[in-house]
Design an enzyme around this catalytic site. Sequence first.
Site, short mmCIF file in Angstrom:
data_model
loop_
_atom_site.label_atom_id
_atom_site.label_comp_id
_atom_site.label_asym_id
_atom_site.label_seq_id
_atom_site.Cartn_x
_atom_site.Cartn_y
_atom_site.Cartn_z
N SER A 144 0.83 -1.22 0.00
CA SER A 144 0.00 0.00 0.00
C SER A 144 0.86 1.26 0.00
CB SER A 144 -0.97 0.01 1.19
OG SER A 144 -0.26 0.12 2.41
N HIS A 145 2.16 1.13 0.23
CA HIS A 145 3.04 2.31 0.21
C HIS A 145 4.31 2.06 -0.60
CE1 HIS A 145 0.09 3.42 3.16
NE2 HIS A 145 0.41 4.67 2.91
N ARG A 175 -6.00 3.50 3.71
CA ARG A 175 -6.83 3.81 2.54
C ARG A 175 -6.26 3.15 1.28
NH1 ARG A 175 -11.09 7.15 1.93
NH2 ARG A 175 -11.46 7.99 -0.15
N GLU A 205 -4.97 0.32 1.05
CA GLU A 205 -5.42 -1.09 0.97
C GLU A 205 -6.78 -1.16 0.28
OE1 GLU A 205 -4.20 -4.01 1.60
OE2 GLU A 205 -2.30 -3.27 2.40
N ARG A 235 3.83 -13.73 16.89
CA ARG A 235 4.89 -13.10 16.11
C ARG A 235 4.97 -11.62 16.48
NH1 ARG A 235 4.04 -9.41 11.70
NH2 ARG A 235 2.31 -9.90 10.29
N LEU A 236 6.13 -11.05 16.29
CA LEU A 236 6.29 -9.62 16.55
C LEU A 236 5.90 -8.83 15.32
CD1 LEU A 236 9.73 -9.50 18.43
CD2 LEU A 236 7.43 -9.43 19.41
N PRO A 237 5.37 -7.61 15.51
CA PRO A 237 5.14 -6.75 14.36
C PRO A 237 6.45 -6.52 13.62
CG PRO A 237 4.87 -5.52 16.42
CD PRO A 237 5.02 -6.96 16.78
P1 NDP Z 1 -1.08 -3.37 8.94
O1 NDP Z 1 -2.38 -3.61 9.61
O2 NDP Z 1 -0.76 -4.11 7.71
O3 NDP Z 1 0.10 -3.66 9.97
C1 NDP Z 1 0.16 -2.97 11.19
C2 NDP Z 1 1.31 -3.45 12.04
O4 NDP Z 1 0.93 -4.67 12.69
C3 NDP Z 1 2.59 -3.75 11.28
O5 NDP Z 1 3.67 -3.36 12.08
C4 NDP Z 1 2.52 -5.27 11.09
O6 NDP Z 1 3.78 -5.87 10.93
C5 NDP Z 1 1.87 -5.68 12.39
N1 NDP Z 1 1.15 -6.95 12.29
C6 NDP Z 1 0.27 -7.33 11.33
N2 NDP Z 1 -0.21 -8.56 11.63
C7 NDP Z 1 0.37 -8.94 12.78
C8 NDP Z 1 0.29 -10.11 13.59
N3 NDP Z 1 -0.49 -11.12 13.26
N4 NDP Z 1 1.03 -10.17 14.72
C9 NDP Z 1 1.84 -9.14 15.06
N5 NDP Z 1 1.97 -8.00 14.33
C10 NDP Z 1 1.25 -7.91 13.21
O7 NDP Z 1 -0.89 -1.81 8.68
P2 NDP Z 1 -1.93 -0.74 8.15
O8 NDP Z 1 -2.66 -1.30 6.99
O9 NDP Z 1 -2.72 -0.21 9.27
O10 NDP Z 1 -0.94 0.42 7.65
C11 NDP Z 1 -0.12 0.17 6.53
C12 NDP Z 1 0.85 1.30 6.32
O11 NDP Z 1 0.15 2.46 5.90
C13 NDP Z 1 1.65 1.75 7.54
O12 NDP Z 1 3.01 1.61 7.20
C14 NDP Z 1 1.30 3.21 7.74
O13 NDP Z 1 2.37 4.04 8.16
C15 NDP Z 1 0.86 3.58 6.35
N6 NDP Z 1 -0.01 4.76 6.36
C16 NDP Z 1 0.53 5.97 6.04
C17 NDP Z 1 -0.25 7.09 6.05
C18 NDP Z 1 0.33 8.44 5.76
O14 NDP Z 1 -0.38 9.43 5.85
N7 NDP Z 1 1.58 8.57 5.44
C19 NDP Z 1 -1.68 7.02 6.38
C20 NDP Z 1 -2.12 5.72 6.73
C21 NDP Z 1 -1.31 4.61 6.71
P3 NDP Z 1 4.18 -6.52 9.46
O15 NDP Z 1 4.38 -5.33 8.54
O16 NDP Z 1 5.42 -7.28 9.73
O17 NDP Z 1 3.02 -7.38 9.03
O1 PYC Z 2 -3.04 4.73 3.07
O2 PYC Z 2 -4.44 5.89 4.29
C1 PYC Z 2 -3.45 5.81 3.56
C2 PYC Z 2 -2.65 7.04 3.26
C3 PYC Z 2 -3.07 8.32 3.30
C4 PYC Z 2 -1.99 9.10 2.97
C5 PYC Z 2 -0.94 8.26 2.74
N1 PYC Z 2 -1.36 6.99 2.94
#
Ligand code: NDP
Ligand code: PYC
Length: 343
Positions: A47-48, A186, A188, A304-306
């Site tokens: 997603s990024h 978003r 995703e 598992r760890l994040p």
């Molecule tokens: P995810 O739900 O995919 O993952 C969230 C965290 O939880 C990660 O560190 C992930 O590690 C961990 N995780 C996932 N499953 C498990 C599990 N079963 N056990 C332990 N840890 C787990 O992330 P989001 O979809 O919420 O966000 C995705 C990305 O979007 C982020 O990097 C965020 O910074 C980015 N984002 C950026 C925005 C912006 O404005 N710049 C806005 C919104 C989001 P792992 O990666 O190893 O799975």
């Molecule tokens: O994935 O929600 C998102 C997002 C917003 C801005 C950058 N990423």
Amino acid sequence: MQNPRTISIRDLEDRVAGIFASAGVRPETARAVARVIAAGERDNCKSHGIYRIEGCLRVLKAGKVVPDAVPELRAPSGPILQIDAKGGFACPAYEDARQTLVDTARRHGMAALVIRDCLHFSALWYEVEDLAREGLAALSMCPSYSSVAPSGGAAPLLGTNPFAFAYPRSGPHPYVFDFATSVAARGEIELHRRAGKPIPEGWAIDTRGNPTTDPEAALAGAMLPFGGHKGSAISTMIELMAGAMLGEFMSAEALGFMGGTHLLPRHGALILAFDPARFSAGTGRDPVAEGERLFAAIADQGARLPSQRRFAARARAEADGIALTEAEFAQLDRLETQGLAAV
Ligand code: NDP
Ligand code: PYC
């Protein structure tokens, strides 16, 4: 089945940097943007990763991000640093300020970096992981644009407001978590829309406030905060800490400035760094070793760890290259040949 085609991390970075440089972005910025996008693909954070290139180009084409902005760092003697991205991308601003942030956190035990007026489109783990590799604990947060309904509400108000944390470890990788405070990022939902797939239940509501699994309806309606009222409160905290407190846009203002959710938002960002050795001084306890005991106990339970998935993806990409689909290679080709005309 044929093996997927791969690209080296360095080659992907070069291609992405080339796309941004051809779009008029200052070379240092193009390189910084390419580093975070290639890192997203390397770590299988789709997603990024390269999916974001078109979104960034759209903002450039709309004139809502400054391609040649040169960030300006203000570093007084205290622990609060500010870097003005001047309407440009956040990543070169972070890169310019990171060493001063590290030095300041070591000097004072803690430090804050305010990034002003930036386009922060990328995953937040990138920054906090970098700081934890310097032996610091770090938090990062930023608002976004109104697309998430507060718990109990039905209209977009909060952003997807990401939140990341990292803590140094004795092994090769720090402890890092990083998530949107919406159920999913978003990006995703957009990836599900492109793939013609429904989104899981519980991610979003439509414009009438009804639950939906249709990504189009979700993007038009409102996303939901993770964890109900708890995620909603953390998201609100991010609006306050990284928006109101900094004198920068909150998500509603960012949406107004961009004129809709079709353009990635401009706002501020807040990064906090702490030196664990300074906080535990005099206790005789080693904060990193204490962390290791906790992580071992978590793993002992089979959890598992994040970032474990992410680091495993990184190891694969470093060994074998990044696997991209033919459609993704075609997308890179198209963006290279057409540049801003492609969006
Ligand atoms: P995810 O739900 O995919 O993952 C969230 C965290 O939880 C990660 O560190 C992930 O590690 C961990 N995780 C996932 N499953 C498990 C599990 N079963 N056990 C332990 N840890 C787990 O992330 P989001 O979809 O919420 O966000 C995705 C990305 O979007 C982020 O990097 C965020 O910074 C980015 N984002 C950026 C925005 C912006 O404005 N710049 C806005 C919104 C989001 P792992 O990666 O190893 O799975
Ligand atoms: O994935 O929600 C998102 C997002 C917003 C801005 C950058 N990423």
